[in-house]
Structure formats: structure tokens, C-alpha cells
Scaffold this active site. Structure first.
Site, mmCIF file in Angstrom:
data_model
loop_
_atom_site.group_PDB
_atom_site.id
_atom_site.type_symbol
_atom_site.label_atom_id
_atom_site.label_comp_id
_atom_site.label_asym_id
_atom_site.label_seq_id
_atom_site.Cartn_x
_atom_site.Cartn_y
_atom_site.Cartn_z
ATOM 1 N N LYS A 33 6.789 -10.631 11.575
ATOM 2 C CA LYS A 33 5.294 -10.166 11.638
ATOM 3 C C LYS A 33 4.565 -10.823 12.731
ATOM 4 C CE LYS A 33 1.325 -8.755 9.012
ATOM 5 N NZ LYS A 33 0.704 -8.186 8.005
ATOM 6 N N THR A 60 3.355 -6.393 3.866
ATOM 7 C CA THR A 60 3.956 -6.842 4.959
ATOM 8 C C THR A 60 4.097 -8.301 5.249
ATOM 9 O OG1 THR A 60 1.985 -6.358 6.208
ATOM 10 C CG2 THR A 60 3.447 -4.383 6.194
ATOM 11 N N THR A 94 0.814 -1.311 -0.029
ATOM 12 C CA THR A 94 0.058 0.015 -0.016
ATOM 13 C C THR A 94 0.863 1.118 0.033
ATOM 14 O OG1 THR A 94 -1.712 1.230 1.334
ATOM 15 C CG2 THR A 94 -0.301 -0.239 2.508
#
Lengths: 607, 451
Positions: free
Chosen positions: B261, B182, B105
Site C-alpha cells: 500500500k 486496505t 467499506t
């Protein structure tokens, strides 16, 4: 009496009502206002490229040098969704249901499928920078004595955070309110009198209270849009009481009319708008006798002054409930300062001399006014003096008078309103793609609306005033359950008795519905008199004893015993009339016999 | 994430399309249906029977299709008010940062009319989106691919590594930013760390958790901090640069072989495993190093590029009642190496304890036979801390069965296993390489502050 039709008065209402759906609209936080806010999150919100319609690179760069937004929260009422750290969940189906009920009560057409949108908010009142909102119904109506008012839209949306502090560098919001579901109801502008505006708001309010809505301060907000033919659309917000709406509309009409008169006056005088700058006039006030100004100057504050040409006399003209001078001061107040102007009683301020000198210095003529604004020197984030900005705002507003009434947002203030800020541009709406659309048609068909409060009122056998009050009371559900014990008795206990006990500082929350049920049962069974109810409740709260025991103390005498007492009293007082006998009897029998019954017996037995 | 709407290019179903055609109604035309007036929008979501109409107040609503639809006027698709973007100009004396985009994004913007997202493809566009970048550096934008990161694999890491080397050789920038979804950043950073050794300048991978159409997006600050970090310090190596906590105060620059993550949505999702972050980078450009054991920038250093990879590997997580057939099938289908995510210190259920668990012996026997040809590597699903097959008997047995523990996170071990097996067919050599610390990917010592 103003001829509103001739004036071309148009009023529209926007009502925001919080819904009691258990949890918030897009997360599972409880709907709860918090009292303290131990946590905070600090963000720098950025203007997104193209968002503001800014096409100049330099201006965009300035925009990105954003303020710091501080969001205070309490984990009992805010979760990751409010902090914009998690995608939304929902929408809350109960809230959707209530919103559909609102549409039905307002006779709206309901859309077949709900599409949630994002509406950008540039003031930072939502952590993500936008509000989630969806359109549900349109083409509805609400009836008033002066005719039918159209409902142009019913929207289901999230409430925003509440501003709690600000400085030149930062803005702070509390976000316990963020995410609470709201229904927004917008009327068309066909409301044509202040009274009709008030009645429309009241009628919509009454319909809403028939549904599962949040009650209490802040749970409903009404904004009023007012315009007259030669004026402009002005939005008035912040009504704490519904009753002030008709006053505010009436005042706004008068205000706009007065502004139009000012415009005509300025035209006659040949006024020309000039973008002048206020001057630093601090030196003129070095030896002033005005305590307030001397203090400011003494603490290294400044005084700025400017001429308002052609405005002499106009600053003391009434524009609604306040003079135009007072009106102007609100524009300076938006930057944190007040003004003093030449149409005021300068002797009161001890500023006659200084104003005289300033008038000459600013070359103010016979038709001109001057004003000063003073205070501590402050610079904004861009290094520009706030005092200069305040003075400039006043000059600009005065200049605008030649054009007419400015569109703006005003805050309800007493019986009128004061300037708050410019009318906000419509926030950009684009799809909220984290939420799937909801097909409403089948769901909407199945949803039923409860009886409205007005319908319930019609079915009551109560005096008008009591009925009016009980349908608006939070005890309505209790009333409905207990009314079989006698509508008037129950209503007056819940309204009058409770109010009286509260007023005397007693904690009426100690009275449970079951207590009342028991008590009223004893009344019906003639164990206690209905006249004793308030005394019994008072004793119950104060003593902490069991209701059962207190009732025993107030037990009514046996009918034969009562007759015996009355017989004795009548015999002792041959010549007394019924009224006097009543007085004597009740002295002895109060709490032990029903007043009505005693009166009846006295009548019977006297003859 | 909103960019993932499958039906973005989808149209209305064929029945509706036919009826619309009969009346010459196209998407973006102004229409009237069921008393609703508005613009017919492209079908991007919702039930198959509904039309999406944008009414005049800007809201979209869904209306069940009705043959009584009427066209009011034909309209053109509105063009999103474009930012007047100046031609990008290089500034003398400023360092150069090359930005390679792979998706995500950060390098995208939204079309407010349809809600669809478009990738930013030029330096002009990214400079317009994040003007601060230009104050710190001259930027170049190189679109490499446009993909969801979950669809990436070794092929893309290899392409990315080659493109980075090409950029460094040709342009000699002061740093490289890789914009990346991500989800698997930690796999990519491990891959780049091993494939591009002796980097002369830093490679910082940047992603964003909150879509860039919102004022609260983390994208801009992550980029600004990355550029500031690379132009103001002597750091070199592969790292991730993203928010350190939920505030817009500072980002953390974290070692590429020691991250993961750890949250599906929070902006501070990347956490360091077994090490502490390299540095804090504040919004205003201030840098505070937390470690000084990093490679220093040296523009004259030559990259050692090793882009070998064998994709016949697997990552298998232990669970209670583990089905040994998983290993059996992998081995039968030619797998060359498996990273095992054991519980605790690296344990799999290989012990026959009672009648019910007698079958666990099968797994033990299987490990023993498979390990002769398949390199079995043990890591821990506890993630933090190092596996240890010496402390308990299960571990000791596993070692005898031929399982090799490594002090790496499962994901880093997985990437390294593929990289190692791409370089050798000799299983013993491969074991040696897995245990060799090339770029710090092995946690030789654990900082007590790291957890």
C-alpha cells in the site's frame, strides 16, 4: 399596475456568494480560476443503492449503466481532495469567520456547533458525488423599503464544477471552481413585489461586499423563486446582472397568469390530455420548398409531427415576453431541436402546403394546432431517438397545461426566462464524518463585523451619486486611504478619471496607490492644479516617465506671476466680461493655474 | 474513514441524559430548544455540551444543552428506506464466486439517518449494491469477520486460510474474493500465498479506498473487475485487484507477495514491487495479460495448506542513530526472528566512524551474539530493488555477524519469517526455508519495467 397582493405573489431569493478566504473550503488549493485544463480524470459515478428511492432491481441496473464523467483540471487549482482521492482538510477557518460575519450582518441566530453534511448531487458536478455543506445561521432579516424580509438560512458550502461539454455518452466538467467556499443565503417567501425582490438582492449584495468576498464575474449567483396563488413555484437562475431581477419576476408573474388563462381556455374547450406519440412525417417533406427542412431531409435527418388538440391560437398567445409556442420550443431545445408550429407565419417558412397536408393527415380540426420538429437523427445511450424525445417533451408540456403551471427551473433570458430543466429533488443530506464538528459559540462571540458599506457611505461627504459608486467600487480601499487629500477629488479621480482613461484604452493598472498619494500631496501643496490630475495621469501612463518629472511640467505658476498675467489680460481687454476674460486667461494658464483661483482673481482684480 | 467514529453507539453525557429523562425526552423525539425545532439525534460527534438536532431542512446542527428544552412529540427511529431486495436466485450455467468478508467499506452500506455504517451480510445485499456481479456469476457471501485490518494478525490469516480451503473443498467455486480493509492487504496476501499453496482456483483480495456511500467509490468497479477476471481467465493464485490509476478505466491484478500500500488515500494505492502487474482488467470485462508466468486454474488440484505461524517475531526499521537497545530488548524477551529494514542495500549503523559514532560497535557486537539464536533477516526500506550485502563493507560485515539478506519486501519477509519459524525450531533449517522460493515470493530477477 398589477395588484401583487391579490395575485398572491411570493418571491424568495437564494444568493450564493464566493468567499475570499485565501484557500478553498476543504483543502489548501488557492482560490483561482484556471484558463486551461491539461489534465483529466475519468469516472463512472454510480447511483448508490436506495439513494434515488429506486426499489426496482431492473431500474437500479439501468442506473448503474452510468455515463462517463470526465473531470478536466489544472494542478494549480485542484488537488487530490477535489479529485476525491484524499479526505478533506478543514474547514477553512477564514471562510468560517466570513460566514459568521455574514450571519451577524443579517442579524441571524448562529448555531452553537457546526456540523458538516454531505448532500448528494446526481448531476456529477462534484467528483465525489456529493457537496459538503453546513448550516450556520437562521432567523435573520434584511430591511427593504417595502418591509423586512426574513432570512431562513445561511449555509457554508463548497462550490461545484462547471459543465463544459456533453454528448450522449459522456458529460465533462471543469473543476477549478470546485471547492471554492460559498455562503448561501436563503430568504423566506415574504418578498411581495418585483421591486422588493431587486432591492432585497441589492441590499444583501451590498452587505456582502462589506466583507472579504470574491469579486468579479461568476463570484455571486442569485436564484429567484417565484409563485403566484394559482400558479406554482418556479426557480429562475442565471442572472448576469442584478438589474434584471425585477424584470424577470414581473415577467414570470405575467407568464404564470397567462398559463392559467390557457388552462381555463382548455377546460372550456373540453381538452383531455392524451399521451400521443409524434409520427415520423419525413415523407411529407420530400419536395419541400423550405431550405432548412430540405437540407435536413437531404442529409438523412427526420421530421416528426404531432397534433396539439385544442391549441389553435394558444400557441401564439403571449405568456410573458414570449409566445407559448416559443415557450414550448425550449422543451424541445433541451433535447437539441427546435419546433415550428401552425400558429406561426408558415409562409415565412415556405411550409404552408406541407402543414396543410399534415393537418389533414393528423386529423387536426378547427380548434387544433400541429407542430413539427426536425433534425439529424441521434440516439441516446439507451438507443432512443432524441427527436422522438424532443417531440414527446413538447406533447407532455402541452398536456400539462390542463393542470396548470408546472414547477420547474428556468434560465434568465433577456427580460424573461426560458425552460431549463425540471425542479431538482432535494439532495439527500447525511453527516460528513471526515470533518469533526466545530464549536462556534466562543469563536462567534469574538468575531467583529466591519462597518457596512452603507454605514461608510453615511460618513462620506460626497455627492450622492459619487458616494453610491465609490462604495461599490473595487477602489474603495484606496479611497479610504487617500480621502484625506479631498474626498471629492479622490473619488472622482478613482471613478470618473480612471473610467475615462480606461475607455481610451490606457492601462490604468500602471497607476499605483503610492503614485496617487504623491500626486494628491502635490495638489494639496498647490504645486499642481487639481484640474491637471487627469492629464498628468494620462501622460504618466503613456510616457513611462517618472511621475515626479511629469508633475514638474504641470507645476503651477507662482501666485504673483498669475496675477501679472491676469493684470495684462484685463488691461488688454477692457470691455470683456468675466466669462470672456476667464476664457482668455485659461487658454494661457491652463495647467499652470487652478481654474477656481483664476476666476477669483479675475473678479478681484477687475474691480 | 467515516466508519471509524468511536462515538457511534455513544450517548449524551450523564448530566444531559438525566435532564432529558426528567422530561421524558428520548433520541429521535421532536424537540424544541433555543428556538430551534427538530429531531434529537443520537450523539455521534462534537463537544460534550452540545445536542445534535436535525432541523426540518435536513441539516444537523449542534446546540449547547439548555434546561429549557421541550418535547414536541415522540417519534420512532426512522427506518432507512430499504431497497426491496429479491430473494437471491442462482442461475444455471453461470460460474460460482464465493465472497468472504473480513471488513472494510466494500461490503458495507450507510444508514443515511445516523451516518453509521452496517456490514452487508447476505448475497442479496451485495447483489443489490453491485447488480453487475450477477450477470457474470452466481455469488455466495460468507461473513468471516468484521474488523479493521490494522487489528488483524496471524490468527486471522489462519482462520481465513482454513475458511477458504473449506469453501473450495465443499463448494468448488470458480474463484474466491476476500473483502478486506486496505491497510494491511499486502500482509494478508503474502500470508495466504504461503499458507494456501497449489490453489486450484484464484483468491483475489479486494478493498476500497473511498467509502461506498459515495457515487465515486472505487468499491464497485474493483469487485466487478475481480469477478470478471476470475470467470473469464485461467488464472490461479493469490492476488489483489484494485484500481490501476485515478480513472475508472481498468484495475490491476497484482501478485500477492509483491505488493504494498503506497498511498494513504488514492484509489490506485497498491503498487507492484519488483514485478509488473499480472493483468489489466477493464470495466467492461476485457482482460489484457501483462505476464504469463502464473499458475493455471485446475479445479482438480489439491490445496497444500500450511497454517503454522510463530508470532514471536518483529519488524525493525533502521533510522539514523538507531538505538541498539531495541534489538537487545527484543532478544531478551524471547523473540525468535527479526526482519530488519536496513537503509539502501540493507545497512544498519554498525560502523564506528568517529568519536561520536564509536558506540555503533555495540550494535555490531549485539547482532553477532543475538544471531546465534535469533534469525536476523535483512530487507531494505528503499522497498524497490533487492538488498545486497556483498557490495559494500557494511553488508559484508553484517553477513559475518550472521545477518541473512532476502530478496523480498520487508512485509512479505515478515510474514514468511513467522510462517517459517512456525514450522521449525532449527535456525539453520529456518535460514534455508527463508531462502527457498516457494510461491515466487523471492525476486529472483527484476523486470526493468517494475518501478
Amino acid at each position: 399596475m398589477l395588484d401583487y397582493k391579490k395575485i398572491g405573489l411570493k418571491v424568495g431569493l437564494e444568493i450564493h456568494q464566493q468567499l475570499d478566504s485565501g484557500t478553498k473550503l476543504f483543502c489548501r488549493c488557492p482560490i483561482k480560476r484556471s484558463e486551461n485544463f491539461p489534465e483529466e480524470t475519468r469516472r463512472r459515478l454510480r447511483a448508490v443503492a436506495g439513494e434515488m428511492g429506486i426499489t426496482d432491481k431492473a431500474a437500479l441496473y439501468e442506473q448503474t449503466k452510468s455515463k462517463l464523467f470526465v473531470y478536466k483540471y489544472n494542478t494549480e487549482s485542484s488537488c487530490l481532495v477535489e479529485l476525491d482521492e484524499q479526505p478533506p482538510v478543514g474547514p477553512n477557518l477564514k471562510a468560517l469567520e466570513i460566514a459568521i460575519q455574514v450571519c451577524k450582518l443579517l442579524e441571524c441566530d448562529i448555531v452553537d456547533e457546526l456540523h458538516c453534511m454531505r448532500k448528494t448531487l446526481i448531476d456529477g458536478s462534484a467528483v465525489s458525488g456529493f457537496q459538503r455543506t453546513a448550516f450556520i445561521g437562521s432567523k435573520g432579516k434584511v430591511r427593504t423599503n417595502e418591509g423586512v424580509v426574513g432570512i431562513t438560512g445561511v449555509m457554508l458550502e463548497e462550490d461545484s464544477g462547471t459543465p463544459s461539454a456533453r454528448s450522449t455518452e459522456h458529460v465533462e466538467y471543469k473543476i477549478d471552481r470546485l471547492g471554492i467556499p460559498l455562503v448561501e443565503i436563503a430568504t423566506d417567501a415574504s418578498i411581495c413585489s418585483p421591486e422588493q425582490a431587486q432591492e432585497t438582492a441589492e441590499n444583501i449584495g451590498l452587505l456582502l461586499r462589506s466583507l472579504s468576498v470574491v469579486r468579479g464575474i461568476g463570484s455571486i449567483r442569485q436564484d429567484v423563486n417565484v409563485s403566484i396563488a394559482q400558479g406554482a413555484r418556479v426557480e429562475i437562475k442565471g442572472f448576469q446582472e442584478l438589474e434584471k431581477i425585477s424584470n424577470a419576476v414581473d415577467n414570470e408573474v405575467k407568464r404564470q397568469m397567462a398559463l392559467i388563462e390557457i388552462k381555463e381556455d382548455l377546460i372550456k374547450k373540453g381538452f383531455k390530455a392524451q399521451d400521443i406519440k409524434a409520427e415520423d412525417a419525413t415523407d411529407f417533406f420530400k419536395d419541400t420548398k423550405s431550405n432548412a427542412i430540405r437540407k435536413i431531409v437531404g442529409e438523412n435527418g427526420r421530421v416528426f409531427a404531432a397534433k396539439l388538440s385544442k391549441f389553435k391560437g394558444l400557441l401564439k398567445k403571449q405568456t410573458g415576453d414570449r409566445t407559448f409556442g416559443k415557450e414550448l420550443s425550449a422543451y424541445a431545445a433541451a433535447h437539441g431541436y427546435g419546433i415550428i408550429h401552425s400558429d406561426e407565419d408558415l409562409e415565412k417558412y415556405y411550409l404552408v402546403n406541407e402543414f396543410g397536408i399534415l393537418k389533414k393527415h393528423l386529423k387536426a380540426g378547427e380548434e387544433d394546432a400541429i407542430f413539427i420538429t426536425a433534425g439529424a437523427k441521434r440516439n441516446d445511450a439507451g438507443g432512443i431517438g432524441a427527436l422522438e424525445k424532443a417531440a414527446h417533451a413538447v406533447i407532455q408540456r402541452a398536456n400539462y397545461c390542463i393542470i396548470g403551471v408546472p414547477e420547474e427551473t428556468r434560465m434568465a433570458d433577456g427580460f424573461g426566462s426560458k425552460y431549463m430543466r425540471p425542479l431538482p429533488g432535494a439532495g439527500r443530506l447525511y453527516p460528513e464524518s471526515d470533518i469533526q464538528p466545530v464549536f462556534l459559540r466562543d469563536m462567534a462571540e469574538k468575531i467583529k463585523t466591519p462597518k457596512t458599506l452603507l454605514e461608510k457611505k453615511k460618513e462620506m461627504n460626497l455627492p450622492e451619486e459619487l458616494a453610491d459608486q465609490i462604495i461599490r467600487s473595487k477602489y474603495l480601499p484606496w479611497y479610504e486611504e487617500l480621502s484625506r487629500f479631498g474626498e471629492t477629488l479622490v473619488a472622482s479621480t478613482l471613478l470618473n478619471t480612471f473610467k475615462e482613461l480606461s475607455r481610451r484604452g490606457l492601462d490604468i493598472t500602471r497607476i499605483r496607490k503610492e503614485d496617487l498619494s504623491y500626486l494628491f500631496t502635490e495638489v494639496i501643496n498647490r504645486k499642481v492644479s487639481k484640474d491637471s490630475v487627469s492629464l498628468i495621469l494620462e501622460r504618466y501612463i503613456l510616457s513611462g516617465s517618472e511621475l515626479r518629472n511629469i508633475i514638474k511640467e504641470f507645476e503651477l505658476m507662482d501666485e504673483n506671476e498669475i496675477k501679472a498675467v491676469i493684470r495684462k489680460i484685463i488691461d488688454k481687454n477692457h470691455n470683456a466680461n468675466e466669462g470672456a476674460l476667464m476664457g482668455i486667461a485659461m487658454k494661457e494658464l491652463r495647467g499652470k493655474a487652478d481654474g477656481e483661483r483664476v476666476m477669483k482673481l479675475i473678479r478681484e482684480m477687475k474691480s | 474513514m467515516n466508519e471509524r467514529t468511536e462515538a457511534r453507539s455513544a450517548s449524551y453525557n450523564s448530566e444531559i441524559e438525566k435532564e432529558l429523562e426528567k422530561k421524558s425526552i428520548k433520541v429521535w423525539d421532536r424537540i424544541e430548544v433555543n428556538n430551534i425545532h427538530g429531531i434529537l439525534m443520537p450523539k455521534s460527534s462534537g463537544s460534550k455540551d452540545t445536542l445534535i438536532v436535525k432541523i426540518d431542512n435536513g441539516y444537523n446542527v449542534g446546540i449547547v444543552f439548555n434546561k429549557n428544552i421541550n418535547k414536541i412529540s415522540g417519534e420512532k427511529q426512522p427506518v432507512d428506506k430499504k431497497l426491496k431486495i429479491d430473494k437471491y436466485k442462482k442461475v444455471e450455467g453461470l460460474p460460482t464466486i464465493s465472497i468472504i468478508t473480513t471488513g472494510g467499506t466494500v461490503a458495507s452500506r450507510i444508514d443515511y439517518n445516523t451516518g453509521a455504517t452496517h456490514a452487508l451480510n447476505t448475497a442479496e445485499e451485495i447483489a443489490a449494491a453491485i447488480p453487475e456481479l450477477q450477470k457474470a456469476a452466481n455469488i455466495r457471501l460468507i461473513p468471516a469477520f468484521q474488523m479493521w485490518s490494522e487489528d488483524m494478525e496471524y490468527y486471522h490469516w489462519v482462520k481465513l486460510a482454513e475458511r477458504i480451503k473449506q469453501e473450495i473443498d465443499e463448494v468448488q467455486p470458480d474463484g474466491i474474493i476476500v473483502i478486506h480493509g486496505t491497510d494491511i492487504i499486502h500482509y494478508t496476501t503474502a500470508a495466504l500465498s504461503l499458507m494456501l499453496q497449489d490453489l486450484p482456483v484464484p483468491v483475489l483480495v479486494v478493498g476500497s479506498q473511498r467509502s461506498s456511500d459515495r457515487a465515486s467509490s472505487d468499491a464497485a468497479m474493483n469487485m466487478i473487475c475481480a469477478v470478471n477476471f476470475m470467470t473469464k481467465t485461467d488464472f490461479s493464485g493469490v492476488a489483489v485487484c484494485m484500481h490501476a490509476n485515478m480513472n475508472d478505466d481498468f484495475c490491476h491484478v497484482q501478485e500477492g507477495t509483491h505488493i504494498r500500500k503506497m498511498h494513504t488515500s488514492r484509489r490506485d494505492t497498491f503498487k507492484s514491487i519488483n514485478v509488473i502487474p499480472y493483468a489489466k482488467v477493464y470495466y467492461n470485462g476485457t482482460v489484457e495479460f501483462l505476464r504469463n508466468d502464473y499458475c493455471k486454474k485446475d479445479k482438480n488440484r489439491k490445496i497444500n495448506i500450511i497454517t503454522k505461524f510463530d508470532k514471536n517475531i518483529a519488524l525493525v526499521k533502521m533510522y539514523p542513530g538507531f538505538d541498539y537497545k531495541i534489538i537487545e530488548n527484543l532478544a531478551a524477551n524471547g523473540v525468535r526472528g527479526i526482519v530488519l529494514e536496513g537503509s539502501g542495500f540493507g545497512n544498519f549503523p554498525i560502523n564506528p566512524i568517529d568519536d561520536f559514532t564509536k558506540y555503533h560497535q555495540k550494535l555490531a557486537d549485539l547482532f553477532s551474539s543475538v544471531s546465534k539464536n535469533v534469525l536476523l533477516i535483512m530487507t531494505s526500506q528503499a522497498i524497490n530493488g533487492n538488498p545486497n550485502l556483498n557490495v559494500y563493507s557494511t553488508g559484508r560485515i553484517e553477513q559475518k555477524l550472521g545477518i541473512v539478506p532476502v530478496d523480498m519486501t520487508p512485509e512479505t519477509a515478515f510474514v514468511k519469517l513467522g510462517w517459517v519459524l512456525g514450522q521449525t525450531n532449527d535456525i539453520e533449517k529456518a535460514k534455508e526455508m527463508m531462502l527457498n522460493n516457494y510461491v515466487g515470493e523471492i525476486s529472483e530477477r527484476i523486470d526493468p519495467r517494475a518501478f
